[in-house]
Design a protein around this motif. Structure first.
Motif, PDB file in Angstrom:
ATOM      1  N   ARG A 127       0.839  -1.059  -0.137  1.00  0.00           N
ATOM      2  CA  ARG A 127       0.015   0.147  -0.043  1.00  0.00           C
ATOM      3  C   ARG A 127       0.818   1.230  -0.194  1.00  0.00           C
ATOM      4  N   LEU A 128       0.150   2.362  -0.559  1.00  0.00           N
ATOM      5  CA  LEU A 128       1.037   3.448  -0.734  1.00  0.00           C
ATOM      6  C   LEU A 128       1.869   4.018   0.622  1.00  0.00           C
ATOM      7  N   LEU A 129       1.296   4.086   1.683  1.00  0.00           N
ATOM      8  CA  LEU A 129       1.666   4.416   3.090  1.00  0.00           C
ATOM      9  C   LEU A 129       2.699   3.537   3.465  1.00  0.00           C
ATOM     10  N   ILE A 130       2.725   2.296   3.243  1.00  0.00           N
ATOM     11  CA  ILE A 130       3.904   1.492   3.924  1.00  0.00           C
ATOM     12  C   ILE A 130       5.156   1.561   2.912  1.00  0.00           C
ATOM     13  N   PRO A 131       6.294   1.984   3.800  1.00  0.00           N
ATOM     14  CA  PRO A 131       7.486   2.024   3.026  1.00  0.00           C
ATOM     15  C   PRO A 131       8.279   0.564   2.689  1.00  0.00           C
ATOM     16  N   VAL A 132       8.715   0.827   1.331  1.00  0.00           N
ATOM     17  CA  VAL A 132       9.508  -0.565   0.615  1.00  0.00           C
ATOM     18  C   VAL A 132      11.059  -0.014   0.932  1.00  0.00           C
ATOM     19  N   PRO A 133      11.782  -1.141   1.354  1.00  0.00           N
ATOM     20  CA  PRO A 133      12.991  -0.710   1.517  1.00  0.00           C
ATOM     21  C   PRO A 133      14.143  -0.825   0.521  1.00  0.00           C
ATOM     22  N   TYR A 134      13.640  -0.269  -0.592  1.00  0.00           N
ATOM     23  CA  TYR A 134      14.275  -0.031  -1.632  1.00  0.00           C
ATOM     24  C   TYR A 134      13.616   1.006  -2.838  1.00  0.00           C
ATOM     25  N   PRO A 135      14.475   1.605  -3.455  1.00  0.00           N
ATOM     26  CA  PRO A 135      13.994   2.917  -4.306  1.00  0.00           C
ATOM     27  C   PRO A 135      13.048   2.019  -5.391  1.00  0.00           C
ATOM     28  N   ASP A 136      12.037   2.820  -5.962  1.00  0.00           N
ATOM     29  CA  ASP A 136      11.273   2.317  -7.153  1.00  0.00           C
ATOM     30  C   ASP A 136      12.066   2.036  -8.196  1.00  0.00           C
ATOM     31  N   PHE A 188      19.697 -16.530   3.430  1.00  0.00           N
ATOM     32  CA  PHE A 188      18.604 -15.794   3.402  1.00  0.00           C
ATOM     33  C   PHE A 188      18.168 -15.289   4.701  1.00  0.00           C
ATOM     34  N   ARG A 189      17.969 -14.230   4.801  1.00  0.00           N
ATOM     35  CA  ARG A 189      17.681 -13.598   6.125  1.00  0.00           C
ATOM     36  C   ARG A 189      16.501 -12.612   6.068  1.00  0.00           C
ATOM     37  N   TRP A 190      15.445 -12.683   7.004  1.00  0.00           N
ATOM     38  CA  TRP A 190      14.576 -11.747   7.239  1.00  0.00           C
ATOM     39  C   TRP A 190      15.039 -10.327   7.470  1.00  0.00           C
ATOM     40  N   ASN A 191      14.434  -9.463   6.828  1.00  0.00           N
ATOM     41  CA  ASN A 191      14.808  -7.951   7.027  1.00  0.00           C
ATOM     42  C   ASN A 191      13.852  -7.770   8.225  1.00  0.00           C
ATOM     43  N   LEU A 192      14.465  -7.556   9.431  1.00  0.00           N
ATOM     44  CA  LEU A 192      13.717  -7.233  10.717  1.00  0.00           C
ATOM     45  C   LEU A 192      13.097  -5.911  10.745  1.00  0.00           C
ATOM     46  N   THR A 193      13.846  -5.015  10.086  1.00  0.00           N
ATOM     47  CA  THR A 193      13.427  -3.557  10.318  1.00  0.00           C
ATOM     48  C   THR A 193      12.560  -3.149   9.257  1.00  0.00           C
ATOM     49  N   ALA A 194      12.372  -3.960   8.073  1.00  0.00           N
ATOM     50  CA  ALA A 194      11.506  -3.600   7.071  1.00  0.00           C
ATOM     51  C   ALA A 194       9.893  -3.868   7.399  1.00  0.00           C
ATOM     52  N   SER A 195       8.969  -2.934   6.867  1.00  0.00           N
ATOM     53  CA  SER A 195       7.631  -3.301   6.965  1.00  0.00           C
ATOM     54  C   SER A 195       7.064  -4.017   5.785  1.00  0.00           C
ATOM     55  N   ALA A 196       6.378  -5.093   5.971  1.00  0.00           N
ATOM     56  CA  ALA A 196       5.955  -5.755   4.878  1.00  0.00           C
ATOM     57  C   ALA A 196       4.472  -5.359   4.395  1.00  0.00           C
ATOM     58  N   ALA A 197       3.395  -5.838   4.738  1.00  0.00           N
ATOM     59  CA  ALA A 197       2.266  -5.479   4.288  1.00  0.00           C
ATOM     60  C   ALA A 197       1.532  -4.152   5.430  1.00  0.00           C
ATOM     61  N   ARG A 198       2.195  -4.595   6.511  1.00  0.00           N
ATOM     62  CA  ARG A 198       1.556  -3.773   7.552  1.00  0.00           C
ATOM     63  C   ARG A 198       2.851  -2.770   7.881  1.00  0.00           C
ATOM     64  N   PRO A 199       2.318  -1.721   8.875  1.00  0.00           N
ATOM     65  CA  PRO A 199       3.311  -0.612   9.166  1.00  0.00           C
ATOM     66  C   PRO A 199       4.297  -0.916  10.114  1.00  0.00           C
ATOM     67  N   ASN A 200       4.266  -1.986  10.842  1.00  0.00           N
ATOM     68  CA  ASN A 200       5.168  -2.488  11.897  1.00  0.00           C
ATOM     69  C   ASN A 200       6.190  -3.266  11.272  1.00  0.00           C
ATOM     70  N   PRO A 201       7.467  -3.354  12.012  1.00  0.00           N
ATOM     71  CA  PRO A 201       8.473  -4.102  11.144  1.00  0.00           C
ATOM     72  C   PRO A 201       8.105  -5.423  11.405  1.00  0.00           C
ATOM     73  N   GLN A 202       8.684  -6.125  10.269  1.00  0.00           N
ATOM     74  CA  GLN A 202       8.670  -7.635  10.390  1.00  0.00           C
ATOM     75  C   GLN A 202       9.222  -8.098  11.698  1.00  0.00           C
ATOM     76  N   GLY A 203      10.239  -7.615  11.969  1.00  0.00           N
ATOM     77  CA  GLY A 203      10.899  -8.422  13.150  1.00  0.00           C
ATOM     78  C   GLY A 203      10.484  -7.961  14.491  1.00  0.00           C
ATOM     79  N   SER A 204       9.151  -7.221  14.597  1.00  0.00           N
ATOM     80  CA  SER A 204       8.352  -7.292  15.770  1.00  0.00           C
ATOM     81  C   SER A 204       7.471  -8.365  16.190  1.00  0.00           C
ATOM     82  N   TYR A 205       7.655  -9.521  15.357  1.00  0.00           N
ATOM     83  CA  TYR A 205       7.172 -10.781  15.622  1.00  0.00           C
ATOM     84  C   TYR A 205       8.059 -11.783  16.056  1.00  0.00           C
ATOM     85  N   HIS A 206       8.361 -11.879  17.255  1.00  0.00           N
ATOM     86  CA  HIS A 206       9.357 -12.927  17.849  1.00  0.00           C
ATOM     87  C   HIS A 206       9.098 -14.138  17.875  1.00  0.00           C
TER      88      HIS A 206
END
Length: 549
Positions: free
Chosen positions: A144-153, A324-342
């Motif tokens: 979604r537009l408001l969710i940052p993607v961890p690389y430039p378009d 292969f490693r999960w990007n813990l600081t990036a947001s996926a579909a939701r605003p919270n970072p992926q790594g917030s799920y322990h």
């Protein structure tokens, strides 16, 4: 301003929350046979709207997708949405365990939401061996537009659907399996349904502007072999796999096992000319290669005939998996970072060990999980549950959580395992054979915490990645090895756990996991849709109505 908008505004002014429905995306598919010649030999293929591969599904996280499928084949047909979790809605999963098939000359409309998902996926026909004839295509889900993607378009993005291919029709291949024969080696490897002819007539598949960066969405849509993907002179920056943003490592090539998807960035910063994209078989006694041309817009000169070599052996592939490693600081579909799920701190409530086996001989060939070779039923398993007639269709829990020590005879029956809602479960895939396996679980993603050679034991848990394993929906299991995944069974429904190798799946190496709502609540699962096709023993029974409230 319309009356609906005025009412919504008044409710907002009164402090009443108004929730708009997520946007809808509509598609109409006409599925037909057609003559295709991807390896230069005319053969019968399966087309969607006259396209091979099929048209892409283009969506944004949380979109509602509506696909009206018209079946013009002479066989029953279903489509499954590989990797799409279909929250609370296994009714739309498009497998024989959940859906009645779309009969020839009829149509059916799938409706599902891509809830809280982003990334690169594909769809394919789940019936018979239809995927061997086509009917597959890419499915991309943007953030979604408001969710940052961890690389430039990127400048642009391109599909790279790679897969092995047989020149025999799916019906001939099916007769092989029905008569106890294996499929044997494929005839070639395709990239987006084609490969170069190398006769001077090849046109570029894609073009790149010098200095620009492009996104490639790569999926192995084949039916048998793992493939290695690489581009002459151009490294691949991995950014996402199967719905998870990854740590952005650089690779010269990627092993893509059957059913797996990766998203990479490629920068056009080399000498301006043509370059080959290459996909070749891995872990096989044969070497089949598919090629396609990437061309710089100002390029001069053909691609070099010297192809970058593929890696050798599966230890290389295992090491790549571990990188292969999960990007813990990036947001996926939701605003919270992926790594917030322990996930690593959750107690395991159940361990299920699944071991694959095969029995050959006397005109028979069957594959199994824990000694049970799955057989599809005329009445879909999910329908039987909803109508309350499971006792007439299948038995739960034919397999235990630990495989038998030896498997001399297989049980041919529907293989359905019950899982308790919201329990955190560890699944061990044990592969005692000499052939690599690839598994997918519908309705879920799981944390791929370990793959190791040998046999699993509880002490192996000390080697698990409990911090940043990638959350994904497929896992490979190397020969004489095991793989461990962890997940919470929080999505009610009837979900297919299957081998991604078509021969294995068709001949029984699959099963279903039934996760039921303890409270029969629509918060946990949707009721039977009004438009659902009804067949088998349920066809002449009264509709049970809404069981969940």
């Amino acid at each position: 301003m319309g009356r609906g908008a005025v009412l919504a505004l008044m409710l907002c002014l009164l402090g009443v929350a108004v929730q708009a429905e997520d946007p809808y995306v509509y598609y109409t598919w006409k599925v037909t046979y057609g003559i295709i010649s991807p390896l230069g030999i005319p053969q019968q293929g399966i087309l969607i709207n006259n396209q091979f591969p099929g048209p892409e599904i283009n969506s944004t996280s949380n979109n509602n997708i509506v696909i009206n499928v018209f079946n013009y084949l002479d066989e029953p047909l279903l489509f499954t949405w590989h990797g799409i979790q279909l929250r609370k809605n296994s009714w739309q999963d498009g497998t024989p365990g959940t859906n009645c098939p779309i009969l020839p000359g009829t149509n059916y409309t799938y409706k599902f939401q891509v809830k809280d998902q982003i990334g690169t996926y594909f769809y394919y026909p789940s019936t018979a061996l239809h995927r061997a004839a086509g009917g597959f295509g890419g499915h991309r889900i943007f953030s979604r537009l408001l969710i940052p993607v961890p690389y430039p378009d990127p400048e642009d993005e391109y599909w790279v659907l790679i897969g092995d291919w047989y020149t025999k029709s799916h019906s001939v291949l099916r007769k092989f399996l029905d008569s106890g024969r294996s499929l044997g080696r494929p005839d070639g490897v395709l990239i987006n349904g084609q490969t170069t002819k190398d006769d001077g007539s090849d046109k570029p598949m894609y073009t790149m502007k010098p200095g620009a960066t492009y996104k490639l969405r790569i999926c192995n849509t084949g039916i048998k072999d793992s493939l290695n993907f690489r581009i002459q002179g151009h490294p691949l920056k991995l950014v996402e796999t199967e719905g998870s943003h990854t740590v952005q490592n650089i690779y010269d090539s990627l092993d893509v096992h059957v059913g797996q998807c990766f998203t990479v960035l490629v920068t056009a910063d080399k000498e301006p000319k043509d370059y080959y994209m290459v996909a070749s078989t891995r872990l096989t006694k044969y070497n089949l290669v598919g090629k396609a041309i990437l061309s710089y817009t100002n390029g001069k000169g053909p691609a070099s005939p010297e192809l970058p070599p593929a890696p050798v052996g599966w230890a290389w592939s295992l090491n790549q998996f571990r990188s292969f490693r999960w990007n813990l600081t990036a947001s996926a579909a939701r605003p919270n970072p992926q790594g917030s799920y322990h996930y690593g701190g959750i107690n395991i409530t159940r361990t299920i060990i699944l071991s694959n086996s095969v029995i050959r001989g006397q005109g028979k060939l069957r594959y199994a999980i824990n000694g049970v070779s799955h057989v599809d039923t005329e009445t879909p398993l999910k329908l039987a549950e909803y109508y309350g007639i499971t006792d007439k269709v299948f038995k739960y829990d034919l397999i235990s959580d630990v495989p038998p020590v030896t498997v001399n005879n297989l049980t041919l029956a529907p293989n359905v395992l019950r899982a308790t809602y919201r329990t955190f479960i560890e699944i061990i895939f044990q592969n005692p054979t000499k052939t690599i396996q690839s598994y997918n679980l519908g309705g879920y993603s799981f944390f791929a915490v370990a793959i190791e050679p040998g046999k699993w034991s509880p002490e192996k848990r000390q080697n698990y990645n409990l911090l940043d394993a990638v959350s994904r929906h497929t896992i490979q299991v190397f020969p004489k090895s095991w793989a461990a995944v962890m997940l919470t069974f929080d999505n009610c429904g009837m979900w297919n756990l299957r081998s991604e190798q078509a021969e294995n799946r068709y001949l029984g190496q699959q099963m279903y996991v039934s996760v039921q709502s303890p409270e029969n609540s629509t918060r946990d699962e949707y009721n039977l849709p009004l438009t659902q096709l009804i067949c088998g023993l349920c066809k002449n029974m009264p509709n049970p109505g809404n069981l969940y409230h």
